[in-house]
Design a protein around this motif. Structure first.
Motif, PDB file in Angstrom:
ATOM      1  N   PHE A  12       8.974  -0.376  13.974  1.00 51.44           N
ATOM      2  CA  PHE A  12       7.511  -0.351  13.558  1.00 51.44           C
ATOM      3  C   PHE A  12       7.333  -1.988  13.281  1.00 51.44           C
ATOM      4  CE2 PHE A  12       9.440   3.702  12.310  1.00 51.44           C
ATOM      5  CZ  PHE A  12       8.589   4.515  12.845  1.00 51.44           C
ATOM      6  N   GLY A  13       6.961  -2.554  13.997  1.00 56.42           N
ATOM      7  CA  GLY A  13       6.793  -4.074  13.728  1.00 56.42           C
ATOM      8  C   GLY A  13       8.282  -4.480  13.352  1.00 56.42           C
ATOM      9  N   GLY A  72      -1.377  -1.447  12.873  1.00 55.36           N
ATOM     10  CA  GLY A  72      -1.286  -1.329  14.389  1.00 55.36           C
ATOM     11  C   GLY A  72      -0.135  -2.236  15.019  1.00 55.36           C
ATOM     12  N   SER A  73       0.881  -2.556  14.362  1.00 56.18           N
ATOM     13  CA  SER A  73       1.923  -3.330  14.859  1.00 56.18           C
ATOM     14  C   SER A  73       2.518  -2.587  16.203  1.00 56.18           C
ATOM     15  CB  SER A  73       3.122  -3.246  13.780  1.00 56.18           C
ATOM     16  OG  SER A  73       2.549  -4.444  12.754  1.00 56.18           O
ATOM     17  N   ALA A 104      -0.462   0.004  21.527  1.00 54.33           N
ATOM     18  CA  ALA A 104      -0.858  -0.017  19.970  1.00 54.33           C
ATOM     19  C   ALA A 104      -1.871   0.935  19.746  1.00 54.33           C
ATOM     20  CB  ALA A 104      -1.799  -1.497  19.754  1.00 54.33           C
ATOM     21  N   THR A 105      -1.632   1.638  18.638  1.00 57.05           N
ATOM     22  CA  THR A 105      -2.607   2.723  18.192  1.00 57.05           C
ATOM     23  C   THR A 105      -3.744   2.231  17.953  1.00 57.05           C
ATOM     24  OG1 THR A 105      -0.741   3.920  17.499  1.00 57.05           O
ATOM     25  CG2 THR A 105      -2.640   4.527  16.559  1.00 57.05           C
ATOM     26  N   PRO A 106      -4.873   2.677  17.961  1.00 60.90           N
ATOM     27  CA  PRO A 106      -6.190   2.309  17.517  1.00 60.90           C
ATOM     28  C   PRO A 106      -6.180   2.045  15.978  1.00 60.90           C
ATOM     29  CG  PRO A 106      -6.769   3.959  19.158  1.00 60.90           C
ATOM     30  CD  PRO A 106      -5.099   4.065  19.096  1.00 60.90           C
ATOM     31  N   ASP A 136       2.778   0.479   6.202  1.00 63.12           N
ATOM     32  CA  ASP A 136       2.115  -0.716   6.440  1.00 63.12           C
ATOM     33  C   ASP A 136       2.020  -1.456   7.749  1.00 63.12           C
ATOM     34  OD1 ASP A 136       1.551  -0.669   3.826  1.00 63.12           O
ATOM     35  OD2 ASP A 136       3.007  -2.485   3.271  1.00 63.12           O
ATOM     36  N   GLN A 137       3.326  -1.234   8.481  1.00 62.79           N
ATOM     37  CA  GLN A 137       3.349  -1.715   9.963  1.00 62.79           C
ATOM     38  C   GLN A 137       2.622  -0.657  10.974  1.00 62.79           C
ATOM     39  OE1 GLN A 137       4.898  -4.511  11.101  1.00 62.79           O
ATOM     40  NE2 GLN A 137       4.981  -4.717   9.044  1.00 62.79           N
TER      41      GLN A 137
END
Length: 120
Positions: free
Chosen positions: A42-43, A79-80, A95-97, A74-75
Protein backbone atom coordinates in the motif's frame (compact mmCIF):
# COMPACT_ATOMS: atom_id res chain seq x y z
CA UNK A 1 -14.03 -1.93 -0.80
CA UNK A 2 -13.76 -3.77 -4.12
CA UNK A 3 -11.49 -3.00 -7.05
CA UNK A 4 -12.53 -4.34 -10.45
CA UNK A 5 -10.84 -5.28 -13.72
CA UNK A 6 -12.85 -6.24 -16.76
CA UNK A 7 -16.09 -6.18 -14.73
CA UNK A 8 -14.76 -8.77 -12.28
CA UNK A 9 -13.46 -8.20 -8.73
CA UNK A 10 -9.67 -8.22 -8.65
CA UNK A 11 -9.09 -7.06 -5.06
CA UNK A 12 -11.50 -6.99 -2.13
CA UNK A 13 -10.69 -5.34 1.20
CA UNK A 14 -12.87 -5.81 4.28
CA UNK A 15 -12.37 -4.50 7.81
CA UNK A 16 -13.97 -6.56 10.53
CA UNK A 17 -13.18 -6.87 14.20
CA UNK A 18 -9.52 -5.93 14.57
CA UNK A 19 -8.43 -7.13 11.12
CA UNK A 20 -8.16 -5.92 7.56
CA UNK A 21 -8.79 -8.85 5.21
CA UNK A 22 -7.44 -8.50 1.66
CA UNK A 23 -8.37 -10.88 -1.14
CA UNK A 24 -6.55 -10.77 -4.48
CA UNK A 25 -7.81 -12.76 -7.43
CA UNK A 26 -6.41 -14.30 -10.60
CA UNK A 27 -2.80 -15.12 -9.80
CA UNK A 28 -1.65 -18.53 -11.02
CA UNK A 29 -1.28 -20.89 -8.05
CA UNK A 30 2.03 -22.56 -7.33
CA UNK A 31 1.84 -26.34 -7.37
CA UNK A 32 3.14 -26.62 -3.81
CA UNK A 33 1.86 -26.63 -0.27
CA UNK A 34 1.99 -24.37 1.51
CA UNK A 35 1.68 -21.66 -1.08
CA UNK A 36 4.35 -18.89 -1.14
CA UNK A 37 3.67 -15.62 0.64
CA UNK A 38 1.36 -13.02 -0.84
CA UNK A 39 2.78 -9.50 -0.41
CA UNK A 40 0.63 -6.41 -0.72
CA UNK A 41 2.21 -2.96 -0.90
CA UNK A 42 0.00 0.00 0.00
CA UNK A 43 2.26 2.78 -1.25
CA UNK A 44 5.42 2.44 0.88
CA UNK A 45 3.82 0.09 3.44
CA UNK A 46 3.82 -3.66 2.90
CA UNK A 47 2.12 -6.65 4.50
CA UNK A 48 2.91 -10.31 3.69
CA UNK A 49 1.56 -13.68 4.75
CA UNK A 50 0.93 -17.15 3.39
CA UNK A 51 -2.53 -16.80 1.84
CA UNK A 52 -5.63 -18.89 2.16
CA UNK A 53 -6.39 -20.03 -1.38
CA UNK A 54 -9.82 -20.94 -2.77
CA UNK A 55 -11.77 -20.99 -5.99
CA UNK A 56 -14.58 -18.46 -6.31
CA UNK A 57 -16.45 -19.13 -9.52
CA UNK A 58 -13.85 -19.08 -12.28
CA UNK A 59 -11.35 -17.07 -10.22
CA UNK A 60 -8.66 -18.23 -7.79
CA UNK A 61 -8.71 -16.05 -4.66
CA UNK A 62 -5.70 -15.47 -2.36
CA UNK A 63 -6.54 -13.97 1.03
CA UNK A 64 -4.48 -12.61 3.92
CA UNK A 65 -5.49 -10.77 7.09
CA UNK A 66 -3.58 -8.47 9.40
CA UNK A 67 -4.37 -6.06 12.21
CA UNK A 68 -5.90 -2.75 11.16
CA UNK A 69 -3.05 -0.21 11.30
CA UNK A 70 -2.80 3.52 10.70
CA UNK A 71 0.19 3.19 8.37
CA UNK A 72 -1.87 1.06 5.96
CA UNK A 73 -5.03 3.18 6.36
CA UNK A 74 -3.07 6.38 5.69
CA UNK A 75 -1.79 4.96 2.40
CA UNK A 76 -5.26 3.75 1.36
CA UNK A 77 -6.82 7.10 2.31
CA UNK A 78 -4.19 8.99 0.28
CA UNK A 79 -5.02 6.94 -2.81
CA UNK A 80 -1.51 5.48 -2.91
CA UNK A 81 -0.87 2.78 -5.50
CA UNK A 82 -1.52 -0.80 -4.40
CA UNK A 83 0.54 -3.68 -5.75
CA UNK A 84 0.24 -7.39 -4.96
CA UNK A 85 3.04 -9.92 -5.52
CA UNK A 86 2.77 -13.70 -5.48
CA UNK A 87 5.09 -16.40 -6.82
CA UNK A 88 7.03 -14.11 -9.22
CA UNK A 89 3.78 -12.49 -10.44
CA UNK A 90 2.64 -8.96 -9.69
CA UNK A 91 -0.54 -6.96 -10.13
CA UNK A 92 -0.88 -3.20 -9.86
CA UNK A 93 -4.32 -1.79 -9.08
CA UNK A 94 -5.80 1.43 -10.36
CA UNK A 95 -6.01 4.27 -7.86
CA UNK A 96 -9.14 4.26 -5.75
CA UNK A 97 -11.21 7.46 -5.97
CA UNK A 98 -10.16 9.61 -3.01
CA UNK A 99 -13.65 9.98 -1.48
CA UNK A 100 -14.18 6.20 -1.47
CA UNK A 101 -10.68 5.51 -0.14
CA UNK A 102 -11.13 8.01 2.69
CA UNK A 103 -14.57 6.64 3.61
CA UNK A 104 -13.20 3.09 3.71
CA UNK A 105 -10.19 4.11 5.83
CA UNK A 106 -12.37 6.09 8.25
CA UNK A 107 -14.72 3.14 8.68
CA UNK A 108 -11.81 0.81 9.39
CA UNK A 109 -10.19 3.25 11.82
CA UNK A 110 -13.45 3.49 13.77
CA UNK A 111 -13.23 -0.22 14.61
CA UNK A 112 -10.13 0.21 16.82
CA UNK A 113 -9.01 2.93 19.25
CA UNK A 114 -5.86 4.80 18.09
CA UNK A 115 -3.40 3.01 20.43
CA UNK A 116 -4.31 -0.32 18.79
CA UNK A 117 -3.94 1.00 15.22
CA UNK A 118 -0.20 1.68 15.36
CA UNK A 119 1.96 -0.07 12.75
CA UNK A 120 2.36 -3.74 13.56
Amino acid sequence: MSLYEFRRPSMIMVCEGMSLRVQVRDFEPKQAWPQPELSIAFGAVERSAVPDVRNIGEQVAYEISFRIADDVLDQISAGSPIEARFNDQSKAFLATPKAEAQAFSSGCAALLPPPLRRPN
